[in-house]
Design a protein around this motif. Structure first.
Motif, short mmCIF file in Angstrom:
data_model
loop_
_atom_site.label_atom_id
_atom_site.label_comp_id
_atom_site.label_asym_id
_atom_site.label_seq_id
_atom_site.Cartn_x
_atom_site.Cartn_y
_atom_site.Cartn_z
N UNK A 62 55.35 -13.64 17.42
CA UNK A 62 56.49 -12.73 17.60
C UNK A 62 57.36 -13.16 18.78
N UNK A 63 56.77 -13.78 19.79
CA UNK A 63 57.54 -14.21 20.96
C UNK A 63 58.14 -15.60 20.81
N UNK A 64 57.53 -16.43 19.98
CA UNK A 64 57.89 -17.84 19.94
C UNK A 64 58.74 -18.22 18.73
N UNK A 65 58.41 -17.69 17.57
CA UNK A 65 59.09 -18.13 16.35
C UNK A 65 60.60 -17.90 16.35
N UNK A 66 61.11 -16.73 16.79
CA UNK A 66 62.56 -16.54 16.72
C UNK A 66 63.37 -17.63 17.42
N UNK A 67 62.95 -18.06 18.60
CA UNK A 67 63.69 -19.10 19.31
C UNK A 67 63.50 -20.47 18.69
N UNK A 68 62.35 -20.70 18.06
CA UNK A 68 62.17 -21.98 17.37
C UNK A 68 63.05 -22.04 16.12
N UNK A 69 63.20 -20.92 15.46
CA UNK A 69 64.11 -20.87 14.29
C UNK A 69 65.54 -21.11 14.75
N UNK A 70 65.93 -20.49 15.87
CA UNK A 70 67.27 -20.70 16.40
C UNK A 70 67.48 -22.16 16.79
N UNK A 71 66.46 -22.77 17.37
CA UNK A 71 66.54 -24.19 17.73
C UNK A 71 66.71 -25.05 16.48
N UNK A 72 66.00 -24.70 15.43
CA UNK A 72 66.13 -25.45 14.17
C UNK A 72 67.55 -25.38 13.63
N UNK A 73 68.19 -24.23 13.78
CA UNK A 73 69.57 -24.10 13.34
C UNK A 73 70.50 -25.02 14.12
N UNK A 126 49.68 -19.91 10.24
CA UNK A 126 48.25 -19.70 10.36
C UNK A 126 47.81 -18.60 9.39
N UNK A 127 46.59 -18.66 8.89
CA UNK A 127 46.12 -17.64 7.94
C UNK A 127 46.08 -16.25 8.57
N UNK A 128 46.17 -15.25 7.73
CA UNK A 128 45.97 -13.85 8.11
C UNK A 128 47.01 -13.30 9.07
N UNK A 129 48.22 -13.86 9.04
CA UNK A 129 49.31 -13.31 9.82
C UNK A 129 50.18 -12.44 8.91
N UNK A 130 50.71 -11.36 9.47
CA UNK A 130 51.53 -10.44 8.68
C UNK A 130 52.85 -11.09 8.29
N UNK A 131 53.35 -10.75 7.11
CA UNK A 131 54.60 -11.33 6.61
C UNK A 131 55.78 -11.02 7.52
N UNK A 132 55.79 -9.84 8.14
CA UNK A 132 56.96 -9.47 8.92
C UNK A 132 57.15 -10.34 10.16
N UNK A 133 56.10 -11.02 10.60
CA UNK A 133 56.23 -11.93 11.73
C UNK A 133 57.17 -13.09 11.41
N UNK A 134 57.33 -13.40 10.13
CA UNK A 134 58.16 -14.53 9.72
C UNK A 134 59.54 -14.09 9.23
N UNK A 135 59.88 -12.83 9.49
CA UNK A 135 61.18 -12.32 9.10
C UNK A 135 62.34 -13.09 9.75
N UNK A 136 62.22 -13.51 11.05
CA UNK A 136 63.32 -14.31 11.64
C UNK A 136 63.63 -15.57 10.84
N UNK A 137 62.61 -16.16 10.25
CA UNK A 137 62.80 -17.35 9.43
C UNK A 137 63.54 -17.02 8.14
N UNK A 138 63.17 -15.91 7.53
CA UNK A 138 63.82 -15.51 6.28
C UNK A 138 65.28 -15.11 6.53
N UNK A 139 65.52 -14.43 7.65
CA UNK A 139 66.89 -14.03 7.97
C UNK A 139 67.79 -15.23 8.21
#
Length: 377
Positions: free
Chosen positions: A200-211, A227-240
């Motif tokens: 939740x703290x790291x993915x949003x900025x990595x997605x922004x960096x990828x852009x 990683x296994x067993x992570x909730x789908x909503x954690x990856x919402x920044x990627x989908x957005x």
């Protein structure tokens, strides 16, 4: 033969599984039980409690897990009373495992600490605590052996289990083309961590960096290791972000790393995996401001990434806390993708890291050492 094992995160579960297989190969009658996850169970371990309910990082973030930690500890101690172990093998996860080790030591059960927690990186006075509870410490990084010897702790360097466990399931071309991606195109892997609060703290900025990277290199493609067993909503920044040519891959981090030209990775075990695949990387990390403020004062090292600690120099960039911005990540990644000489220098440093991690067979050597302490070999 009864071996009590306790691990508290995804990497620990991986090592626990490999260790359980080797223990059962050397002692087929062994009952290997304790705190673990799916890898531990798949290797024949008897799970008493599941680490996935406990995993969190941060000095203060752990407070919310106190009830689950207490319940897991109670279950493990109850199981140890019903099936008294011949040896206790804690795997990292110091805050939880230290109290279990104290309880086992009081019962006369020898403790072999495997994958030692990084006591030397912060609060080095805890070495005294380790000396009090450990019959032997099995370290996986070469520089740790001298540190423990100096502290008077019985220690043995067994090598890193990832040397034998890090294997790609397919070639880069096969892996990419099977997912509709192009083999010659520049490929960036994103590894945001295995714990929910990390992601939740790291993915949003990595997605922004990828852009940002995509705006400079339009043909870049992205592999996101989930990683296994992570909730789908954690990856919402990627989908957005809806970045084209992006594939999420669950449960095959090694092939993701082997297929990438550059990796954007959370600090941790994944940095060693990337090094073993000789993949240049940008290491990032962020915790809560209060955890960082207090934790930074306790650190006795000036670098965070394990790859850099093993190398003895900063061979790959680290962007921690306030330095971790999308712009900084993109700048470092683009440099590696476009500057062949820099990428080559990093790969040369990673080859040296691989050499220092020892030969294959770390899990077997660890199992042998554990059984020696338990007087079975």
């Amino acid at each position: 033969m009864r071996v009590l094992v306790s691990c508290g995160e995804a990497s620990g579960d991986l090592y626990a599984g490999a260790l359980a297989r080797e223990l059962r190969a050397l002692a087929p009658d062994a009952d290997v039980f304790g705190l673990g996850g799916p890898q531990f169970v798949a290797a024949g371990g008897r799970r008493v409690a599941d680490y996935r309910e406990l995993s969190v990082n941060g000095l203060f973030e752990v407070i919310g897990k106190i009830p689950q930690l207490a319940a897991a500890r109670k279950l493990i101690l109850k199981s140890a009373e019903a099936t008294p172990p011949d040896v206790f093998v804690p795997i990292d996860f110091w805050g939880f495992n230290y109290r279990l080790a104290q309880a086992m030591t009081k019962r006369g059960v020898p403790v072999v600490y495997y994958v030692s927690p990084q006591l030397w990186a912060s609060r080095p006075w805890r070495m005294q605590s380790m000396r009090e509870i450990a019959s032997r410490v099995l370290v996986i990084f070469p520089f740790e052996e001298a540190i423990y010897q100096k502290a008077g702790v019985p220690v043995e360097f067994v090598g890193h289990p990832l040397v034998e466990l890090t294997q790609a399931a397919a070639s880069g071309r096969q892996f990419l083309e099977a997912r509709g991606l192009s083999f010659p195109a520049p490929t960036v892997a994103i590894l945001p961590g295995s714990r929910p609060n990390e992601v939740s703290r790291i993915l949003p900025d990595l997605v922004a960096a990828a852009g940002i990277i995509r705006s400079t290199l339009p043909d870049v493609q992205l592999l996101v290791a989930r990683a296994p067993n992570l909730a789908d909503d954690l990856f919402e920044p990627l989908h957005r972000a809806n970045l084209a040519r992006t594939v999420i891959v669950e449960g095959d981090t090694d092939t993701v790393l082997a297929s990438a030209d550059v990796t954007l990775t959370a600090s941790g075990t994944a940095t060693v995996q990337a090094a073993l695949h000789n993949t240049p990387m940008v290491i990032v990390y962020r915790v809560s401001p209060l955890t960082y403020m207090l934790g930074r004062r306790l650190l006795t090292v000036d670098t965070f990434g394990m790859v850099n600690l093993i190398a003895g120099s900063k061979i790959v960039p680290e962007l921690i806390q306030h330095d971790f911005t999308p712009e900084a990540v993109a700048r470092e990644a683009l440099s590696m993708l476009t500057d062949a000489s820099r990428a080559a220098a990093i790969r040369e440093g990673l080859r040296e890291v691989r050499r220092k991690l020892g030969s294959v067979g770390a899990s077997h050597r660890a199992a042998t050492a554990i059984l020696k302490v338990a007087k079975r070999v």
